[in-house]
Design a protein around this motif. Sequence first.
Motif, PDB file in Angstrom:
ATOM      1  N   GLN A 168      43.602 -11.290 -12.425  1.00 11.02           N
ATOM      2  CA  GLN A 168      43.078 -10.225 -11.456  1.00 11.02           C
ATOM      3  C   GLN A 168      41.714 -10.241 -11.625  1.00 11.02           C
ATOM      4  N   ARG A 169      40.982 -10.292 -12.760  1.00 15.41           N
ATOM      5  CA  ARG A 169      39.624 -10.208 -12.700  1.00 15.41           C
ATOM      6  C   ARG A 169      38.954 -11.353 -12.023  1.00 15.41           C
ATOM      7  N   THR A 170      39.791 -12.584 -12.442  1.00 14.18           N
ATOM      8  CA  THR A 170      39.218 -13.799 -11.803  1.00 14.18           C
ATOM      9  C   THR A 170      39.362 -13.846 -10.229  1.00 14.18           C
ATOM     10  N   GLY A 171      40.446 -13.439  -9.741  1.00 15.32           N
ATOM     11  CA  GLY A 171      40.496 -13.144  -8.511  1.00 15.32           C
ATOM     12  C   GLY A 171      39.605 -12.333  -7.435  1.00 15.32           C
ATOM     13  N   LEU A 184      38.278  -5.992   0.159  1.00 12.73           N
ATOM     14  CA  LEU A 184      39.775  -5.296   0.415  1.00 12.73           C
ATOM     15  C   LEU A 184      40.907  -5.782  -0.680  1.00 12.73           C
ATOM     16  N   MET A 185      41.259  -4.780  -0.946  1.00 15.62           N
ATOM     17  CA  MET A 185      42.397  -4.648  -2.129  1.00 15.62           C
ATOM     18  C   MET A 185      43.537  -4.464  -1.889  1.00 15.62           C
ATOM     19  N   ASP A 186      44.720  -5.043  -2.062  1.00 16.91           N
ATOM     20  CA  ASP A 186      45.888  -4.616  -1.651  1.00 16.91           C
ATOM     21  C   ASP A 186      46.844  -4.795  -2.949  1.00 16.91           C
ATOM     22  N   GLU A 187      46.812  -3.394  -3.385  1.00 14.80           N
ATOM     23  CA  GLU A 187      47.565  -3.101  -4.759  1.00 14.80           C
ATOM     24  C   GLU A 187      47.491  -4.177  -5.668  1.00 14.80           C
ATOM     25  N   PRO A 188      46.309  -4.443  -5.958  1.00 15.84           N
ATOM     26  CA  PRO A 188      46.133  -5.699  -6.826  1.00 15.84           C
ATOM     27  C   PRO A 188      46.573  -5.481  -8.533  1.00 15.84           C
ATOM     28  N   PHE A 189      46.917  -4.003  -9.017  1.00 20.80           N
ATOM     29  CA  PHE A 189      47.289  -3.648 -10.223  1.00 20.80           C
ATOM     30  C   PHE A 189      48.776  -3.326 -10.252  1.00 20.80           C
ATOM     31  N   GLY A 190      49.430  -3.546  -9.232  1.00 23.81           N
ATOM     32  CA  GLY A 190      50.886  -2.822  -9.208  1.00 23.81           C
ATOM     33  C   GLY A 190      51.785  -3.340 -10.040  1.00 23.81           C
ATOM     34  N   ALA A 191      51.651  -4.846 -10.442  1.00 24.27           N
ATOM     35  CA  ALA A 191      52.372  -5.680 -11.502  1.00 24.27           C
ATOM     36  C   ALA A 191      52.175  -5.468 -12.980  1.00 24.27           C
ATOM     37  N   THR A 196      47.167  -1.978 -19.095  1.00 22.86           N
ATOM     38  CA  THR A 196      46.372  -2.870 -18.394  1.00 22.86           C
ATOM     39  C   THR A 196      46.084  -2.335 -17.282  1.00 22.86           C
ATOM     40  N   ARG A 197      47.082  -1.578 -16.484  1.00 24.11           N
ATOM     41  CA  ARG A 197      46.344  -1.049 -15.297  1.00 24.11           C
ATOM     42  C   ARG A 197      45.014  -0.093 -15.451  1.00 24.11           C
ATOM     43  N   ASP A 198      45.249   0.728 -16.300  1.00 20.30           N
ATOM     44  CA  ASP A 198      44.328   1.769 -16.442  1.00 20.30           C
ATOM     45  C   ASP A 198      42.903   0.923 -16.938  1.00 20.30           C
ATOM     46  N   HIS A 199      42.935   0.061 -17.884  1.00 20.40           N
ATOM     47  CA  HIS A 199      41.912  -0.812 -18.344  1.00 20.40           C
ATOM     48  C   HIS A 199      41.023  -1.552 -17.171  1.00 20.40           C
ATOM     49  N   MET A 200      42.147  -2.115 -16.282  1.00 18.41           N
ATOM     50  CA  MET A 200      41.732  -2.727 -15.018  1.00 18.41           C
ATOM     51  C   MET A 200      40.965  -1.786 -14.102  1.00 18.41           C
ATOM     52  N   ASN A 201      41.624  -0.474 -13.809  1.00 17.83           N
ATOM     53  CA  ASN A 201      40.706   0.519 -13.146  1.00 17.83           C
ATOM     54  C   ASN A 201      39.297   0.855 -13.499  1.00 17.83           C
ATOM     55  N   VAL A 202      39.196   1.115 -14.902  1.00 14.69           N
ATOM     56  CA  VAL A 202      37.885   1.194 -15.514  1.00 14.69           C
ATOM     57  C   VAL A 202      36.987  -0.197 -15.107  1.00 14.69           C
ATOM     58  N   GLU A 203      37.636  -1.299 -15.359  1.00 18.06           N
ATOM     59  CA  GLU A 203      36.476  -2.309 -15.046  1.00 18.06           C
ATOM     60  C   GLU A 203      36.434  -2.750 -13.664  1.00 18.06           C
ATOM     61  N   VAL A 226      42.889   8.635  -6.727  1.00 17.66           N
ATOM     62  CA  VAL A 226      41.830   9.772  -7.254  1.00 17.66           C
ATOM     63  C   VAL A 226      40.697   9.303  -8.232  1.00 17.66           C
ATOM     64  N   PHE A 227      41.051   8.512  -9.019  1.00 11.14           N
ATOM     65  CA  PHE A 227      40.424   8.030 -10.096  1.00 11.14           C
ATOM     66  C   PHE A 227      39.183   7.207  -9.548  1.00 11.14           C
ATOM     67  N   LEU A 228      39.688   6.251  -8.698  1.00 14.38           N
ATOM     68  CA  LEU A 228      38.786   5.373  -8.208  1.00 14.38           C
ATOM     69  C   LEU A 228      37.929   5.746  -7.223  1.00 14.38           C
TER      70      LEU A 228
END
Length: 283
Positions: A168-171, A184-191, A196-203, A226-228
């Motif tokens: 996802q980071r590559t994307g 524009l980001m369409d639920e990129p971390f939903g899967a 990992t999702r928490d880590h990706m939000n911070v990243e 809310v976090f983002l």
Amino acid sequence: MVISALGRRRRNARGRGGVPAPDVDEGRWIEVDAVHKTYRPRRSEPTHALSDVTFTVRRGEFVSVVGPSGCGKTTLLKILAGLVPGSRGTVRVAGHEVAGPLPEVGMVFQAATLLPWRTVLQNVMVPVEVRKLDARVYRERAERLLAMAGLDGFEDTYPHELSGGMQQRTGICRALVHDPAVLLMDEPFGALDALTRDHMNVELLRIRRESGQTIVFVTHSIPEAVFLSDRVVVLSPRPGRIAEIVDIELARPRALSVMASDRAGVFVERIRKHFDGAGVTDR
């Protein structure tokens, strides 16, 4: 070095080719004006997806869109991207009216959709090849983005050798490589799994802080929004209408621990009240 290089290019940009039109109002970087969308299949009844959606996004702002399944969140994102037309209303991105795909827009989908036969760097360079941009100039930018995303050293790695979060980071890097005015980001971390999702939000917040990107982010998760976000656009059940736009008054930069605060909880509950009892969003 990365911050100044990317930021300087953005401040000096003018004209077409993934950059804003001259004299665009930075307080109305994205304008969505009375947008309606009705799908009219040949063999079934019309579906009214969106109704009279109006809002603006400031340059550099992070705006999330939340709402129940089927309320038109992804449809709204596709209209912003120029991938589908609205039935009525107008949309402008960085001063350009959206009547089809714009170079001003980068998009990250629910799945990374990387080409399996291409390396990480080659995948990031796909938009450069499609737009016939100077490969030497943009290769340097691609390498800077990969370093910013914590992927330096993985340039020659293939997608199947990466974790889901790294894919996802590559994307995200691929969507940013041509320096779009809007991401524009369409639920990129939903899967992804919860950790990992928490880590990706911070990243994502770190990448956004360093790139200065304007982001519209679709999610089912109210705490994630809310976090983002600087603001959260809350859509009603179909046809999607704006139920409320909530300013998220939490200091930046943000750590995950902020979500345990009473202040964050106030915003989560304010948004959740629109859906209580419906079982339509991630809690």
